[in-house]
Design an enzyme around this catalytic site. Sequence first.
Site, PDB file in Angstrom:
ATOM      1  N   GLU A 198       0.826  -1.221   0.000  1.00  9.88           N
ATOM      2  CA  GLU A 198       0.000   0.000   0.000  1.00  9.88           C
ATOM      3  C   GLU A 198       0.853   1.260   0.000  1.00  9.88           C
ATOM      4  O   GLU A 198       0.723   2.137   0.852  1.00  9.88           O
ATOM      5  CB  GLU A 198      -0.971  -0.016   1.177  1.00  9.88           C
ATOM      6  CG  GLU A 198      -1.987  -1.139   1.066  1.00  9.88           C
ATOM      7  CD  GLU A 198      -3.131  -1.042   2.050  1.00  9.88           C
ATOM      8  OE1 GLU A 198      -2.966  -0.409   3.099  1.00  9.88           O
ATOM      9  OE2 GLU A 198      -4.201  -1.617   1.769  1.00  9.88           O
ATOM     10  N   GLU A 388      -5.614  -8.388  -1.219  1.00  7.61           N
ATOM     11  CA  GLU A 388      -6.299  -8.212   0.061  1.00  7.61           C
ATOM     12  C   GLU A 388      -7.740  -7.876  -0.228  1.00  7.61           C
ATOM     13  O   GLU A 388      -8.018  -7.007  -1.060  1.00  7.61           O
ATOM     14  CB  GLU A 388      -5.710  -7.051   0.881  1.00  7.61           C
ATOM     15  CG  GLU A 388      -4.404  -7.326   1.536  1.00  7.61           C
ATOM     16  CD  GLU A 388      -3.955  -6.193   2.445  1.00  7.61           C
ATOM     17  OE1 GLU A 388      -4.810  -5.518   3.056  1.00  7.61           O
ATOM     18  OE2 GLU A 388      -2.733  -5.971   2.529  1.00  7.61           O
TER      19      GLU A 388
HETATM   20  C1  BG6 Z   1      -4.542  -2.939   4.623  1.00 11.05           C
HETATM   21  C2  BG6 Z   1      -3.220  -3.429   5.121  1.00 11.05           C
HETATM   22  O1  BG6 Z   1      -4.551  -1.570   4.792  1.00 11.05           O
HETATM   23  O2  BG6 Z   1      -5.704  -3.291   5.262  1.00 11.05           O
HETATM   24  C3  BG6 Z   1      -3.298  -4.521   6.160  1.00 11.05           C
HETATM   25  O3  BG6 Z   1      -2.359  -3.784   4.089  1.00 11.05           O
HETATM   26  C4  BG6 Z   1      -4.498  -4.284   7.060  1.00 11.05           C
HETATM   27  O4  BG6 Z   1      -2.081  -4.556   6.840  1.00 11.05           O
HETATM   28  C5  BG6 Z   1      -5.750  -4.345   6.205  1.00 11.05           C
HETATM   29  O5  BG6 Z   1      -4.570  -5.140   8.142  1.00 11.05           O
HETATM   30  C6  BG6 Z   1      -7.036  -4.248   6.966  1.00 11.05           C
HETATM   31  O6  BG6 Z   1      -7.040  -3.106   7.794  1.00 11.05           O
HETATM   32  P1  BG6 Z   1      -7.375  -3.230   9.330  1.00 11.05           P
HETATM   33  O7  BG6 Z   1      -7.232  -1.849   9.857  1.00 11.05           O
HETATM   34  O8  BG6 Z   1      -8.764  -3.748   9.400  1.00 11.05           O
HETATM   35  O9  BG6 Z   1      -6.382  -4.170   9.886  1.00 11.05           O
END
Ligand code: BG6
Length: 490
Positions: A198, A388
Amino acid sequence: MSFPKGFYWGGATAANQCEGAWNVDGRGPALTDVTTGGSVKEPRYITYIDKDGKPGKMRSMGAVLPEGAKYAVLDDYYYPNHDGVDFYHRYKEDIALFAEMGFKMFRMSISWSRLYPNGDEEEPNQKGIDFYRSVFEECRKYNIEPLVTIHHFDTPLYLEEHYGGWTNRKLIEFYDRFAETCFREYKGLVKYWLTFNEINNTVMFLEMFGNTATDEMYQKAYQQLHYQFVASAHAVKKAHEIDPNYVVGCMICGITFYPGTCDPEDILLNRHTWEKGIFYCGDVQCKGKYPTYAKRLWDEHNVHLDITEQDLIDLKEGKVDMYTFSYYMSTVVTTHEVEEKVSGNFSAGAKNPYLNYSDWGWAFDPKGLRYYLEMIYDRYELPLMVVENGLGAFDKVEEDGSIHDPYRIDYLREHILDMEKAIENGVDLIGYTTWGCIDLVSAGTGEMRKRYGFIYVDKDDEGKGTFDRSRKDSFYWYKKVIASNGTDLD
Ligand code: BG6
């Protein structure tokens, strides 16, 4: 059948959020180790001792350490990343569970400070090298392809403290060494690499949190990004030199932006938000040069960058082979007064009346994923991976130990259906790794109860629990999805 043969179904994690063992076997601390737990209402803090020896804390986003202060782990706070979900000691059990679901790919990251405890050493820490080798061998045992993020939010603390982190050009050199070590050590075990997780957050998050960011903050953020672009380009070049089969990608925080109204002012603002938040990084990393609108973005905040002629050559020679991104939600931008705003962690903007929101304020918008895929593929014509995606939600363990998570299954099913439509529309999507395939520490809030996993981990927000793993309903569902290559989604 829309999903191509050999499609990479799998799951994703990050070292700092799951490994734990923060000070074991020679690992040095990272910034995430001085970051406290928080919640959707309470931010995470970075803790320190000030120049007079007094303990202090500052918000983890955008804050600058006071003059003379030193990062510190303080007794009165809880640091959830210290023990993560103990992947460091339980990776064999976890990878066996991934294999049971039929994973084709497992995305994970390498903790920089496990390989280089301070970050500026000449030689790596052998125990760190051995650990990841063993993890990759374990994946290979089950024919799981590792997808490795080189940098996922965890610059060694020493580099932050002694060099000022990524605002210092020296960091490129240290990252180069770290990346080269990974490429040499794990040749034959790993094929797919991502240079920075990111990468666009640095600037995009300044924008998302209103007009409070100063020009100085933008100057810093754009400069950090430039050094990371150069480091990423070096890594791509080096990877190809070491093994021409290596495939190296960028990784962008993917958010789909919609204009709030059809007022041309909103349409233009929306386009500019895409440029600033999403395209700026993708363009540099995929096209190997700064886009024409970059000058406008810099001028907006009076930004003057240290960019050398050699940097520009390196960017051109270090274009990525694929575009990967995270996708959780869409957001609305408008120049008009809005009635209702979104509030949550890492989410902002006007509320979209056509969408539902998670308990953490994230919009459920599978069509936004299709929109993103089609738009980005058209722009770069590179293979894409969604690395993701998922739903952070509260889970309840029933008396008999079962965990029923239909909400997670619904969320994933709808996103898979829209990925399928994008593929039918010609998009070259080659993989899908859902976020937090095993429950882990939330990056945004530091919570455990914001769970994403197919696999439940018995650990709470105070760090209590057995750390035992158990299968949720979604575990069995995802297994069917993978076995049927995305055709059985019931
Ligand atoms: C992304 C990141 O921003 O979102 C992860 O690459 C992160 O590291 C994921 O965990 C989800 O966000 P959160 O705040 O729910 O953990």
